[in-house]
Design a protein around this motif. Structure first.
Motif, mmCIF file in Angstrom:
data_model
loop_
_atom_site.group_PDB
_atom_site.id
_atom_site.type_symbol
_atom_site.label_atom_id
_atom_site.label_comp_id
_atom_site.label_asym_id
_atom_site.label_seq_id
_atom_site.Cartn_x
_atom_site.Cartn_y
_atom_site.Cartn_z
ATOM 1 N N LEU A 115 0.327 -0.818 -0.357
ATOM 2 C CA LEU A 115 0.032 -0.210 -0.036
ATOM 3 C C LEU A 115 1.126 0.754 -0.009
ATOM 4 N N GLU A 116 0.796 2.152 -0.527
ATOM 5 C CA GLU A 116 1.594 3.222 -0.940
ATOM 6 C C GLU A 116 -0.198 4.780 -0.195
ATOM 7 N N VAL A 117 0.338 5.493 0.096
ATOM 8 C CA VAL A 117 -0.098 6.814 0.230
ATOM 9 C C VAL A 117 0.556 8.016 -0.469
ATOM 10 N N PHE A 118 -0.422 8.430 -0.915
ATOM 11 C CA PHE A 118 -0.060 9.195 -1.897
ATOM 12 C C PHE A 118 0.923 10.960 -0.994
ATOM 13 N N ILE A 119 1.940 11.692 -0.673
ATOM 14 C CA ILE A 119 1.951 11.950 0.127
ATOM 15 C C ILE A 119 3.227 13.252 -0.962
ATOM 16 N N PRO A 120 2.891 14.257 -1.254
ATOM 17 C CA PRO A 120 3.743 15.126 -2.900
ATOM 18 C C PRO A 120 5.481 15.017 -1.623
ATOM 19 N N ASP A 121 6.228 14.776 -2.224
ATOM 20 C CA ASP A 121 7.287 14.816 -1.058
ATOM 21 C C ASP A 121 7.639 16.762 -1.062
ATOM 22 N N GLU A 122 8.168 16.771 -0.020
ATOM 23 C CA GLU A 122 7.951 18.458 0.483
ATOM 24 C C GLU A 122 8.908 18.672 -0.134
ATOM 25 N N ARG A 123 8.890 20.163 -0.806
ATOM 26 C CA ARG A 123 9.757 20.853 -2.147
ATOM 27 C C ARG A 123 9.720 22.759 -1.510
ATOM 28 N N GLY A 124 10.641 23.556 -2.183
ATOM 29 C CA GLY A 124 10.636 24.408 -1.638
ATOM 30 C C GLY A 124 11.459 24.709 -0.638
ATOM 31 N N PRO A 125 11.552 26.068 -0.132
ATOM 32 C CA PRO A 125 12.229 26.855 0.938
ATOM 33 C C PRO A 125 12.483 25.604 2.308
ATOM 34 N N VAL A 126 13.456 25.703 2.728
ATOM 35 C CA VAL A 126 13.250 24.925 4.107
ATOM 36 C C VAL A 126 13.220 25.598 5.248
#
Length: 635
Positions: A115-126
């Motif tokens: 099973l995989e739940v779609f969670i967008p990878d974190e992007r942009g400024p930290v």
């Protein structure tokens, strides 16, 4: 034996483990995890432009369960307190931990549950944060998961402390304080028991030491009063001012007696101090060694959510409204990124890079003044101060080529909207689909130009120009009209079926049907159609087409646009091409091709186009194109 499963959870977090670190433990609980699990926690670090950037907190649980769903439910319950603990150690925000992946470790007859739940990878400024000190995590981990009588109370206090950190932002102090007060109430009974044990007294004797009467039937609530006294004198360390300020805010919120602004005023006065009192009480109840306790107390809560970057300046230009057409306000379009991340041991220094594009009316210029950062000092109120060396500003204005490129799609959308209620025949549907493909090519060019890759936009430009040429042929009053589109499709069918009849399915039958449909719709289908090179639009963009063909063929000439000479002997290859004549050439050519195509499409599909605006934009685009062509000088 039950099968093994792995469940992976992720959370946005400002608490970061070092790339080479993390923590791991083996846990068991007769009720919650009877078979035991291995828990690992680490930070996902990503190489972004040659820089290692910290992203989400990852907690992975490995153990046995009867099925995938049971593993997810059971292991998630184990993982979430781990994230809470990590946030407590760093004294910084850790977001909600969410299930990301779950799968069976060993295949059974070649099959694994997954099973995989779609969670967008974190992007942009930290967002700003802290490096987690692993030895502190190890110490708290061991203490937290050791069963004691008051484990449940401490666990609830941990959870409310975590929620307080999530609400530790400017304007959220009253919410943070409310969670801290609830944590204090949860800890009270545990602190009473610990104090009684340490002093070797009974609860009644402890109450009398606070001056409470325990044997008066008229005042039977001495245990409640004892709890209040313990909160004030032990949890709040005798700081009666902070205690009363926090208690009044909590009572005012809980019972609805106070307006929120009054509660917020109290919270501003005492929330940061209350964090410290609750942190010490939790650590004390866990029985941590004094050196660990002292180090934990040296880490103050950090607000990572309130930092805002602002720029001050002036709009210069004598116009009635500085906002551009189609916009309500004058704005700056910000593009933030990371210029560098420097590591010194466990300390990371991040330098941001901000680029902004003024969105203003013609004749208005933005003059930058200074950049400021607004946020919270770790011990107090909001602060505004000039931005230091952590931010690099690159002031970018909109070039004429960018402006004409951006002006195309509103004209396309406006014209296409006039035909939305018009029914399509079979042949006109083919024409409309070709128009849609042209729009897709144009938008891909826009994206690539915006990403500073005009070289890679050239093949899409060539396809767009060819389609513009076909619409020019369709709009010719002496030509075959829709028959051009039908012939294109018939030629593609013939090309696909030649030499491979077994792989083409019903395509020959569809070719016959298409010919019949065209005849029924009075569409004349020519035997051949002229090459696109014979059209006016193609000829007007001949230089661009030669460049596009070279790039499409992966010729070395394409690479020369990415090369930058360093000195007489050395060159750099830059994936992104700095704006210049090539960018202007591609942008203006795409504008010309799309507008020429739109004009012809409106004619053949009976749409209403804004011809005056289209002609003005075409005139400007052609002028930009000629200037760019004269400046072209590949390195």
């Amino acid at each position: 034996m039950l099968p093994e499963y792995v469940v992976v959870l992720r959370a946005g977090a400002a608490a970061h483990f070092l790339p080479e670190e993390g923590c791991q433990a083996f846990l068991s609980d007769p009720e919650l995890i009877p078979h035991g699990v291995r828990v690992r926690a680490f930070t996902r670090w990503v190489d972004e432009g040659g820089k290692d950037v910290p992203r989400e907190l990852v907690v992975e649980v490995l153990g046995r369960a009867s099925g995938l769903d049971e593993a997810i439910e059971m292991f998630a319950a184990v993982a979430r307190p781990v994230a809470t603990l990590i946030g407590f150690v760093g004294n910084v925000l850790v977001g909600p931990l969410e299930v990301h992946l779950a799968f069976e470790v060993a295949a059974r007859q070649g099959i694994r549950g997954f099973l995989e739940v779609f969670i967008p990878d974190e992007r942009g400024p930290v967002q700003g944060g802290r490096i987690v000190r692993r030895h502190l995590v190890d110490a708290l981990w061991s203490a937290m998961f050791s069963a004691t009588r008051d484990s449940a109370r401490i666990s609830r206090a941990f959870r409310h402390y975590e929620l307080a950190l999530r609400n530790w932002y400017i304007g959220g102090e009253w919410l943070a304080l409310n969670h801290l007060w609830i944590a204090a109430e949860n800890l009270t009974k545990a602190v009473v028991r610990k104090t009684v044990a340490e002093r070797g007294v009974t609860e009644e004797e402890l109450a009398r030491s606070f001056g409470l009467v325990t044997d008066d039937p008229a005042r039977p609530r001495w245990k409640d009063l004892l709890g209040a006294a313990v909160r004030r004198d032990i949890i709040f360390a005798g700081d009666n001012g902070t205690y009363q300020t926090a208690k009044s805010a909590s009572d005012g919120l809980e019972h609805g007696m106070w307006e929120l602004n009054r509660i917020a005023e109290n919270a501003l006065k005492c929330t940061d101090i209350t964090f410290g009192y609750l942190r010490r009480s939790i650590a004390d109840l866990l029985g941590l060694p004094e050196p660990i306790m002292a180090e934990l107390m040296s880490i103050e809560p950090r607000d990572v959510q309130s930092t805002r970057t602002m720029i001050r300046g002036r709009l210069v230009g004598d116009v009635h409204d500085p906002a551009p057409d189609g916009s309500l306000y004058p704005t700056l379009e910000w593009h933030s990124g990371i210029q560098s991340i420097d590591r010194d041991g466990t300390t990371f220094t991040m330098k941001r890079k901000d680029r902004f594009t003024p969105r203003l009316r013609d004749g208005v210029v933005f003059q930058a003044g200074r950049l400021e950062v607004r946020g919270r000092l770790e011990k107090g109120q909001p602060v505004e101060e000039p931005a230091g060396q952590d931010i690099d500003i690159e002031h970018e204005t909109v070039s004429p080529a960018q402006r004409v490129l951006a002006a195309v799609m509103p004209l396309v959308d406006s014209a296409a909207a006039t035909g939305k209620d018009t029914p399509h025949a079979h042949t006109s549907t083919i024409v409309f689909n070709l128009f849609g493909q042209a729009v897709a090519f144009f938008q891909s060019i826009t994206i690539l130009v915006g990403a500073r890759q005009p070289v890679e936009a050239l093949p899409a430009l060539r396809a767009l120009v060819i389609l513009a040429a076909r619409f020019e042929q369709m709009a010719d009053p002496h030509g075959p009209g829709f028959g051009v589109a039908v012939r294109l499709l018939l030629d593609e069918i013939e090309s696909a079926t030649t030499g491979s009849p077994t792989d083409t399915g019903d395509m020959p039958a569809y070719a016959v049907e298409l010919t019949v449909r065209a005849h029924q719709e009075d569409v004349t289908v020519p035997e051949v159609i002229a090459e696109p090179e014979t059209t006016t639009v193609y000829a007007s963009l001949g230089s661009e087409m030669l460049l596009a063909r070279e790039v499409a063929n992966a010729g070395y000439a394409a690479a020369t646009w990415h090369m930058q000479r360093v000195d007489g002997e050395h060159q750099n290859f830059n994936v992104a091409v700095e704006p210049g004549p090539l960018t202007d050439l591609v942008s203006s050519a795409a504008t010309i091709a799309m507008l020429e195509l739109l004009t012809r499409a409106a004619t053949v599909l009976a749409w209403t186009a804004q011809n005056l605006q289209i002609e003005r934009l075409l005139t400007e685009a052609r002028s930009i194109n000629e200037t760019a062509a004269s400046l072209m000088d590949p390195q």
